[in-house]
Scaffold this motif. Structure first.
Motif, short mmCIF file in Angstrom:
data_model
loop_
_atom_site.label_atom_id
_atom_site.label_comp_id
_atom_site.label_asym_id
_atom_site.label_seq_id
_atom_site.Cartn_x
_atom_site.Cartn_y
_atom_site.Cartn_z
N ILE A 290 1.13 -1.64 0.15
CA ILE A 290 0.20 -0.20 0.17
C ILE A 290 1.01 0.87 -0.20
CG2 ILE A 290 -2.20 -0.65 1.01
CD1 ILE A 290 -1.23 0.08 4.20
N LYS A 292 0.82 5.82 -0.22
CA LYS A 292 -0.38 7.23 0.28
C LYS A 292 0.76 8.19 0.03
CE LYS A 292 -4.28 8.86 1.27
NZ LYS A 292 -5.29 8.76 0.32
N MET A 334 -6.32 4.05 6.74
CA MET A 334 -6.33 2.63 5.71
C MET A 334 -6.87 1.34 5.99
SD MET A 334 -3.46 4.40 3.06
CE MET A 334 -2.56 4.23 4.14
N GLY A 337 -10.46 0.72 6.93
CA GLY A 337 -10.82 0.58 5.93
C GLY A 337 -11.84 2.67 5.42
N LYS A 340 -8.78 5.24 1.86
CA LYS A 340 -8.34 3.85 0.37
C LYS A 340 -6.50 4.75 0.45
CE LYS A 340 -12.51 2.85 -1.81
NZ LYS A 340 -13.22 2.44 -2.35
N ASP A 342 -3.36 5.38 -1.77
CA ASP A 342 -3.40 5.31 -3.77
C ASP A 342 -3.64 4.01 -4.58
OD1 ASP A 342 -4.11 8.43 -2.49
OD2 ASP A 342 -2.01 8.59 -2.55
N LYS A 345 -3.37 -3.06 -1.94
CA LYS A 345 -4.50 -3.62 -1.39
C LYS A 345 -4.86 -3.91 -0.08
CE LYS A 345 -5.53 -6.07 -6.11
NZ LYS A 345 -6.05 -7.14 -6.70
N LYS A 347 -6.85 -6.17 2.93
CA LYS A 347 -8.12 -7.67 2.45
C LYS A 347 -8.30 -6.84 4.95
CE LYS A 347 -7.20 -11.10 1.21
NZ LYS A 347 -6.41 -11.79 0.01
#
Length: 609
Positions: A290, A292, A334, A337, A340, A342, A345, A347
């Motif tokens: 991930i 950001k 992030m 949830g 999000k 950039d 993923k 989960k």
């Protein structure tokens, strides 16, 4: 030895607020170069004592003495007023001496605050740093610090430690940060039910000293054939028991860290295999590569996280640390949830139940009572993780007495409000608990209580904190926001991170994080294994013998405690009572020493493995 005269003192000082005694004929002296920590339960009057020493609060009786020409400066807990003036103007105002602008700018720069920032545009952390600058810049002979580490990040806390060590005047400090107090203090004041007790040693010796005092109190009550007074029972209920269980919790934490090490390997990015890609019932959150960044038209993009991966499973205790502005809150949002990434993923388990501790007390109505806050629908039962508890018993677990249960929340201290909020959050059914700076304004007994609840919490924890000792006692791994998008994961607590980090002085413990520095930093590499690959014969032998010796000492302690519970023992044989009391104290000290030995050897063995 030459006795140094005090520069500030109280003699036979007494003060009451209504029926509540704050000071009862207390005497104290502050000498040059003293580093005094003031400890006591939330609401006992620690902040009031600082105000008495500073000057505004008048005593009911007794005397306050200050040497002529001595300046006293106080850092209080209150947030600065929202005024349309700059930090520089605020610090210059109402100073007892003329302060040059360059002196203020120098200290504000060290605290990473612009001298031109307006007070009506600052965050809580900036407010705290500006107030700290105002207290320090005048260089008083006596500096009074009330929770100076609140809202400060680790780089600033460590900068403050260096300032306190080098400070030429005397310092009296209140803090929940055990590491801060252990590193700095050389005297201890204990304010307890209006009585001030003084230990001529630092905070590191406080637990043993205070526990012996409480044992003496219990013995004196038994001698006069009275049941332990209700006040003493409430004030100190469970304190000794919690501290005895600390070692058990630490052993469990070490086991969690071993399991975490086996899953994630050495510090650094996590590699996922195809088999690991399958979601299992234990998986809570999985993040893969991930990233950001926050975009700005007028400035260069600020990279918060770049290609970070982690897997959090049920029962993990994950601490998140980094300088203010490094992206801790963004990462939390992030992972849960709320925001999000950039790219990459995230989960999460479909059955995730989230509970969050926020510091603004937004979920508490100031006109409600603690009873009403926990039972908004009325009645006297509160559901704690789905199980009914009587609200009064649950409040007492969080160190509230019967009178406070019906007192408006607005009359509680900051620490008491935090305790109540924790009680409310911890009662909610959840599988993921997010604690954002939960230790602010809490006293040591409340911290022990919080650590106990955390250890028994069946779900997963994400903890954002700058309290090094708290992180060391509660986390199985750390996510470190190192700036410029670099995020690393380390197994263990804060001091494990310091040992594992190849260059900690270049990471979180820098004096400050420069946001303009965009050069990518190299990924950290595991430390090389020591050349010795096994324990020495002596340590290996102790590793075998100590568990049985600790078990025998536990049994002996239980036997001695059962004998001392006999209410007729003191009258029948006072010498035997004293002998058993002394034997119990010595046995507890021996157990504590052996537990520390065992933990040290286990840590040594873990590093070698």
């Amino acid at each position: 030895m030459i006795q140094v005269p005090p520069i500030l003192a109280l003699k036979d000082a007494s003060l009451r607020f209504g029926d509540k005694p704050i000071l009862n004929e207390a005497s104290l002296s502050i000498r040059p170069r003293d580093r005094i920590c003031l400890v006591g339960r939330n609401g006992c009057g620690k902040s009031t004592l600082l105000k008495i020493l500073f000057g505004p609060v008048e005593l009911d009786s007794g005397e306050r003495f200050i040497q002529p020409g001595v300046r006293v400066s106080l850092l209080g807990q209150s947030i600065l007023p929202s005024l349309d003036i700059t930090a520089l103007e605020f610090i210059q105002a109402d100073q007892p001496v003329n302060i040059q602008p360059y002196e203020i700018e120098e200290i504000l720069d060290a605290l990473n605050v612009s001298p031109l920032v307006k007070l009506n545009q600052i965050s809580g952390g900036e407010s705290r740093r500006i107030a700290l600058a105002k207290a320090l810049v005048v260089k008083p002979e006596v500096l009074l610090l009330d929770e100076p580490t609140n809202h400060l990040d680790m780089p600033t806390i460590q900068w403050l430690e260096e300032q306190v060590k080098a400070y030429r005047g005397a310092i009296l400090m209140i803090s929940h940060d055990r590491t801060f107090l252990k590193n700095l203090s050389n005297r201890t004041f204990w304010l307890d039910r209006g009585h001030l007790r003084i230990l001529e040693r630092g905070y590191k010796d406080f637990d043993d000293w205070s526990e012996k005092i409480l044992e003496i109190e219990a013995s004196e009550q038994a001698r006069v054939e009275q049941k332990i007074a209700e006040e003493i029972q409430w004030m100190h209920k469970g304190v000794t028991a919690r501290r005895k269980r600390n070692m058990g919790r630490l052993r469990a934490l070490q086991q969690m860290r071993k399991e975490r090490q086996q899953r994630v390997g050495p510090q650094g990015s996590i590699q996922f295999t195809e088999a690991e890609d399958k979601v299992t019932s234990k998986l809570v959150i999985e993040a893969k590569n991930i990233s950001k960044a926050f975009h700005s038209e007028s400035a260069e993009d600020k990279v918060i996280i770049e290609s970070f991966s982690t897997r959090i499973q049920k029962g993990d205790r994950v601490g998140i640390i980094g300088a203010n502005g490094s992206g801790k809150t963004t990462l939390i949002k992030m992972l849960t949830g709320e925001m999000k990434p950039d790219s990459g993923k995230i989960k999460a388990s479909k059955t995730l139940e989230l509970a969050r501790f926020d510091q603004d007390h937004a979920s508490l109505n100031p006109d409600d009572t603690p009873w009403e806050a926990l039972c908004p629908q009325g009645g006297d039962q509160v559901l704690v993780q789905g199980r009914p508890r009587h609200v009064m018993g649950y409040l007492q677990d969080f160190l509230f007495d019967r009178n406070q249960a019906r007192t408006p929340i607005k009359s509680l201290s900051g620490g008491e409000k935090n305790r109540l909020l924790l009680a409310k959050i911890l009662a909610q059914p959840s599988s993921l608990l997010v604690l954002d700076e939960p230790t602010n304004d809490l006293d040591m007994d409340s911290l022990d209580l919080l650590e106990e609840y955390i250890s028994e919490y069946p779900g997963t924890l994400l903890i954002v904190s700058h309290d090094r000792d708290f992180l060391d006692r509660t986390t199985s791994s750390l996510i470190v926001m190192e700036g410029s998008g670099i995020v690393e994961e380390y197994v263990g607590g804060y001091f494990d991170y310091l040992r594992a980090s190849p260059a900690p002085s270049e990471k979180v413990i820098k004096s400050k994080v420069k946001e303009t520095d965009k050069e990518p930093k190299p990924k950290s590499k595991p430390n090389p294994k020591p050349s010795n690959t096994r324990l020495s014969y002596k340590h290996a032998r102790l590793r075998e013998l100590l568990p049985k010796e600790m078990e025998d000492l536990h049994t002996l302690i239980k036997t001695l405690e059962e004998k001392l519970m006999d209410p007729t023992l003191y009258q029948a044989d006072p010498n035997k009572f004293q002998q058993l009391t002394k034997e119990l104290t010595n046995t507890k000290e021996a157990l504590s020493h052996k537990e520390e030995q065992w933990l040290e050897i286990e840590l040594m063995a873990e590093e070698l493995e």
